[in-house]
Design an enzyme around this catalytic site. Structure first.
Site, PDB file in Angstrom:
ATOM      1  N   LYS A   1     -84.446 -36.854 -37.065  1.00 27.51           N
ATOM      2  CA  LYS A   1     -85.251 -35.755 -37.625  1.00 27.51           C
ATOM      3  C   LYS A   1     -85.150 -34.549 -36.699  1.00 27.51           C
ATOM      4  O   LYS A   1     -85.307 -34.697 -35.477  1.00 27.51           O
ATOM      5  CB  LYS A   1     -86.695 -36.236 -37.748  1.00 27.51           C
TER       6      LYS A   1
ATOM      7  N   SER B   1     -92.804 -36.399 -44.173  1.00 25.31           N
ATOM      8  CA  SER B   1     -91.950 -35.281 -43.847  1.00 25.31           C
ATOM      9  C   SER B   1     -90.577 -35.689 -43.309  1.00 25.31           C
ATOM     10  O   SER B   1     -89.693 -34.840 -43.198  1.00 25.31           O
ATOM     11  CB  SER B   1     -92.637 -34.394 -42.798  1.00 25.31           C
TER      12      SER B   1
ATOM     13  N   SER C   1     -95.689 -39.729 -42.534  1.00 22.31           N
ATOM     14  CA  SER C   1     -94.362 -39.119 -42.631  1.00 22.31           C
ATOM     15  C   SER C   1     -93.187 -40.039 -42.322  1.00 22.31           C
ATOM     16  O   SER C   1     -92.042 -39.668 -42.588  1.00 22.31           O
ATOM     17  CB  SER C   1     -94.284 -37.889 -41.719  1.00 22.31           C
TER      18      SER C   1
END
Lengths: 470, 63
Positions: A81, A156, A180
């Protein structure tokens, strides 16, 4: 051979490279080939660095040939990420504001994985500043679910979920502040571990909410997550909230049977208003765990709605505080949905925020007391399978906001309490969308969750299924 | 705990140094309102001596 390598688990690929059954270059080429094919449809990567990755793979192979390759992940290509700082590299945080931000430090979690010998494939998509549970991103475009391109990945850690599911990387770091990691793991059909607050250092990871943020992996199996957790866990001079003390042997835990463990199934909240497919998968999961010798018991948890509400108050204020300067100076550079979510924090008076923070101790105490007779709690990650990108896009009408609120309904309580939770693939809808379950544990007891998850994955194949490119 | 309305939110935001329009304040009230309602039963009931660090004590007591 190369194509098959990409389908292997993290543990298997690392062992294969170490045993010289195949090279780091072959493993990296396998990922690079799949990325080239899938990226145009998924949009899972922000940056792709094939040449650098292959050069690093060659260097790893040379080192191994000279007997210098002792790291647990030597030569394994990974992407994470895009919110983990890596010195000298652009870290966008999925935003326009940080599109050109070059990190001057390397995050502790990332460094510990890199020190084990990994190779950088590039960086993965995410919701802008990790503030969104769907996978939409107005700056870099939405990430698409590999199982059905018109459905969301969850967020996310949207790119992490999609890339692991499509076998573009063997694992990926995500972060979990309100769900997330578990959301994308659930909707993309991969395994995701939200760690206990304090288990892994957050130094050098983009902050969203200092009280709730956690670092964790998304991978194919519980065993893979155990390997990564073991590398990252522990005290860190750069993050005083990272807890010292012995690190359990998480990999060893995944080899333990679960006969004799007690697993609680909540009597309310997590079983209310479930989509029929999610309810069916929950029943099926209970049956599998029972067959493996776990004692499945009903458990009455304290009011989870209150925990969820408290989580929202804390997250809103802390996120708004981090972003206040940019909200004043550069409001036009946020995506409209993200700015709106950040503005929510302006509405919470200081007294209310501190009440939510003060209640955390007694709330955790009450929750753990309710869990006294069980080793973990089993619950769905979300009440429904992945919605479409359209129906969860706020720009398409007021109905989307209700969908978004329900997306994180079952994940927020664990964030507020700082508890670990492991999301595992547990079934599919008739249309072929993954459905996951989460195992919620006691503080710092990730080992038990990984043990249960691995036992479940030894007798099921949901985690082995791979989306087909169409 | 009473959830703040648009008028209060506009004032709070202004004091915070991030002013919002009346429309934005109304939207914020709708968006964060359910969190206030969900927490209402807890708000105003906490004992005097309770402080946020209790969370860390409870967390560490379980290890």
């Amino acid at each position: 051979m190369s194509a098959e390598l990409a389908l292997m688990s993290l543990v298997s690929i690392a062992q294969g490279i170490a045993d010289k059954r195949f090279s780091a270059r072959e493993a990296t080429q396998a990922c690079v080939d799949r990325i080239a094919r899938w990226q145009p449809r998924l949009n899972a990567f922000i940056a792709i660095e094939p040449d650098e990755a292959l050069a690093s793979a060659d260097a790893a192979d040379s080192a191994l040939a000279k007997g210098d390759g002792g790291g647990a992940l030597h030569g394994v290509p990974l992407a994470h990420k895009d919110m983990y700082y890596e010195q000298g590299k652009v870290v966008t945080c999925g935003s326009k504001i940080r599109r050109d931000f070059i990190a001057t430090t390397t995050s502790t979690a990332l460094k510990r994985i890199k020190d084990a010998g990994t190779i950088r494939l590039g960086t993965l998509q995410m919701a802008e500043f990790a503030l969104g549970p769907t996978g939409h991103n107005s700056h870099f475009g939405a990430v698409h679910n590999p199982w059905h391109f018109d459905h969301v990945t969850g967020g996310s850690s949207s790119g992490s979920g999609a890339a692991v599911a499509a076998r573009l990387t063997f694992a990926a770091l995500g972060s979990d502040t309100g769900g997330s990691i578990r959301g994308p793991a659930n909707f993309c059909g991969v395994t995701g571990l939200k760690t206990t607050v304090g288990r892994i250092s957050r130094a050098g990871a983009m902050p969203l909410s200092q009280s709730l943020d956690t670092v964790g992996p998304l991978a194919r199996t519980a065993e893979d997550c155990a390997l990564l957790l073991g590398l990252m866990a522990g005290a860190d001079a750069l993050d005083p909230t990272a807890v010292a003390g012995p690190i359990p042997d998480y990999l060893a835990a995944t080899r333990q049977p679960i006969a004799g463990l007690s697993i609680g199934v909540p009597t309310a909240f997590y079983v209310d208003d479930l989509d029929a497919d999610v309810a069916r998968v929950l029943d099926d999961t209970i049956a599998v765990l029972k067959r493996e010798g776990a004692r499945m018991v009903r458990v009455e948890l304290p009011d989870q709605q209150q925990l969820s509400a408290a989580c929202q108050l804390v997250l809103a204020v802390e996120a708004a505080s981090f972003h206040k300067r940019w909200m004043i100076e550069r409001p036009q550079d946020y995506g409209p949905q993200i700015l709106m979510r950040l503005q929510n924090g302006l509405a919470v008076p200081g007294v209310s925020y501190l009440e939510a923070m003060r209640w955390r101790g007694p709330a955790l105490s009450a929750h753990l007391a309710a869990m006294a007779g069980v080793d973990a709690v089993l619950a769905p990650v979300a009440p429904f399978p992945a919605p479409t990108l359209s129906e969860s896009d706020v720009g398409n009408g007021p109905g989307a906001e209700a969908v978004i609120q329900r997306l994180t309904r079952f994940t927020r309580p664990s964030n507020y309490l700082g508890l670990p939770a492991l999301a595992i693939p547990a079934g599919f809808t008739p249309r072929g969308l993954p459905v996951g379950m989460q195992l919620i544990g006691r503080s710092f007891d990730e080992a038990t969750l990984l043990r249960i998850g691995a036992a479940f994955q030894r007798v099921t194949d949901f985690h082995d299924r791979v989306p087909e490119f169409s | 705990m009473t959830k703040p309305g648009a008028k209060e939110i506009k004032a709070i935001a202004e004091v915070a140094g991030v002013p919002v329009s009346p429309e934005e304040a109304a939207r914020i009230a709708d968006s964060i309102g359910p969190a206030f309602e969900g927490f209402a039963a807890v708000a105003g009931t906490l004992p005097f001596d309770l402080e946020p660090a209790t969370f860390l004590m409870v967390q560490k007591a379980t290890t």
